[in-house]
Design an enzyme around this catalytic site. Sequence first.
Site, mmCIF file in Angstrom:
data_model
loop_
_atom_site.group_PDB
_atom_site.id
_atom_site.type_symbol
_atom_site.label_atom_id
_atom_site.label_comp_id
_atom_site.label_asym_id
_atom_site.label_seq_id
_atom_site.Cartn_x
_atom_site.Cartn_y
_atom_site.Cartn_z
ATOM 1 N N ASP A 193 34.920 45.258 36.796
ATOM 2 C CA ASP A 193 33.704 44.324 37.597
ATOM 3 C C ASP A 193 33.687 45.082 38.823
ATOM 4 O O ASP A 193 33.972 44.833 39.937
ATOM 5 C CB ASP A 193 34.350 42.892 37.638
ATOM 6 C CG ASP A 193 33.073 42.296 38.238
ATOM 7 O OD1 ASP A 193 32.138 42.614 38.928
ATOM 8 O OD2 ASP A 193 33.060 40.899 38.544
ATOM 9 N N HIS A 198 31.898 43.078 45.919
ATOM 10 C CA HIS A 198 33.479 42.942 46.586
ATOM 11 C C HIS A 198 33.903 44.384 46.984
ATOM 12 O O HIS A 198 35.205 44.342 47.151
ATOM 13 C CB HIS A 198 34.025 42.800 44.908
ATOM 14 C CG HIS A 198 33.375 41.632 44.165
ATOM 15 N ND1 HIS A 198 33.688 40.340 44.683
ATOM 16 C CD2 HIS A 198 32.614 41.536 43.091
ATOM 17 C CE1 HIS A 198 32.994 39.379 43.779
ATOM 18 N NE2 HIS A 198 32.459 40.056 42.810
ATOM 19 N N ILE A 213 33.722 39.979 49.390
ATOM 20 C CA ILE A 213 34.357 38.798 48.991
ATOM 21 C C ILE A 213 35.306 39.080 47.735
ATOM 22 O O ILE A 213 35.073 40.251 46.961
ATOM 23 C CB ILE A 213 33.865 37.468 48.573
ATOM 24 C CG1 ILE A 213 32.843 37.856 47.292
ATOM 25 C CG2 ILE A 213 32.972 37.065 49.796
ATOM 26 C CD1 ILE A 213 31.781 36.603 46.781
ATOM 27 N N GLY A 216 36.075 36.096 41.791
ATOM 28 C CA GLY A 216 35.948 34.604 41.395
ATOM 29 C C GLY A 216 37.296 34.735 40.135
ATOM 30 O O GLY A 216 38.537 33.874 40.458
#
Lengths: 290, 290
Positions: A193, A198, A213, A216
Amino acid sequence: MTEHPYLHPDELLGHEIAPGSFSYSALDVSLYALGIGAARDGLDRKELQYVFENHKDGMKTLPTFGVMFPSHAMSRGRLPGVRYNPENGLHGEEILELFRPIPTFGKVSCRGRVKGVYDKGSGAVIHIEATTSDDQGELARHETLLFIRGLGGWGGDRGPSGKTNTPPARNPDVVHREAIPENQALIYRLSGDTNPLHIDPDVASAGAFQRPILHGLCTYGFASRAVILHYAGNDSDRFRRMGGRFANPVYPGETLVTEMWQEAENRIVFQCKVAERDVLVLSNAHMELR
Amino acid sequence: MTEHPYLHPDELLGHEIAPGSFSYSALDVSLYALGIGAARDGLDRKELQYVFENHKDGMKTLPTFGVMFPSHAMSRGRLPGVRYNPENGLHGEEILELFRPIPTFGKVSCRGRVKGVYDKGSGAVIHIEATTSDDQGELARHETLLFIRGLGGWGGDRGPSGKTNTPPARNPDVVHREAIPENQALIYRLSGDTNPLHIDPDVASAGAFQRPILHGLCTYGFASRAVILHYAGNDSDRFRRMGGRFANPVYPGETLVTEMWQEAENRIVFQCKVAERDVLVLSNAHMELR
């Protein structure tokens, strides 16, 4: 039901996603395990089996490795009947069910379809269901709920309530704290990903985040390790099912606090907070063991 | 010169190693950079270019990525004229010279030969020289010295003295301290050196180590980052040449202290110690910049 310019639920509902396959090696399994913080202290023999292909007790695949199968195997491509800017598409919820432990290397095939389209008022939810199989038969079942900001209010069904797996009113039975290293998203992203949100400070600030961030699904993996450690004696083969909702982002460097309640012998309800901000980040979560 | 049962220098000397090639991606470059501790604090934009394929200033390959080319491209196989148990073969010294920065993805070819066989008394040194090329021409030159315990005393040439790049008698000009995380060898090994000595506690103790040791070339990479940070303003393109001797093992979790002396504008002599044990681990080392 009113006509919506960017959402045509009837086109979307029941759409079959083109099936595909994905091959992985023990190296991919190790990299994923390191990406969700396994064997952090290096010496911890309890988690060495997740990162060492020649472990004397056999290598094991962390169960949440399975969440990546649909995105690796199937190009979701453009779903029909919906148009939105990428920053408005949020990962809302993820459910993973395994019928047996995931082999430490192999080839899997996935197929999926749009199971539901819901109107939550502030946005729409697209509910995707997928299954993963290998040469031994069916391996996993997946449910992914995407929340699309701004595409609500067209008078559709609200869909199932999200108020499942709510923690009981007592204090947690077990609390697990784990610091997330500053470089965690950099390791996790190598499992596939590579969304710049990110890693790229500019993309993060354009998305109104202070800084990049954590994925998730990386938080999801950290939480799975905490539950497996405390309720399955770190025996990942006992994993049957896990689900949880992504309530808020986590920043690398923060401390993840997983609060767990045992509801039945093999059923744990849990949630994750960030200690530094006392914010709920993974909510209404559960794990079932065998 | 006496006859040695396990070493026949005349068979070994000049042996041409079968050439081979190696393809790598930006993902491999990122994984290697994380393996030698780059971008540890995640937010550090100074090192983000080593781990992010879409960095706005362009991705860069950390120069010491090049040390892996010969082992990836060529199966050294069994060298002729020498027999020893694997635990007696130690990596003694590594020299890397780059003719230009390493591309962030590509295909390289390597060829190598045994340049020297020396008698150090307590063991033999096998000196291997290799070159790496890509479609743009020659990219790198490598020298690897393997020390084979127990195969000395056959009356051969001692070879060149190791007393080069000795630090001057003054205090270091710059000292860089960096903690090596407990899981560092677990990340580094995914770049291809999966020797169990670096992950399996049982193999480590069989080799008389307290626990798994860090890869020598991982220490080498950490040291290169320290010198590039302090003397090249973190501009890895200025790397020309580096060499150093593996004096003692490092354990993950220890603190690496790199002591640097500037000998000339573009020539730095350095050495690395472990703070906790005050032991020299990388000695007689140097880097040349352009």
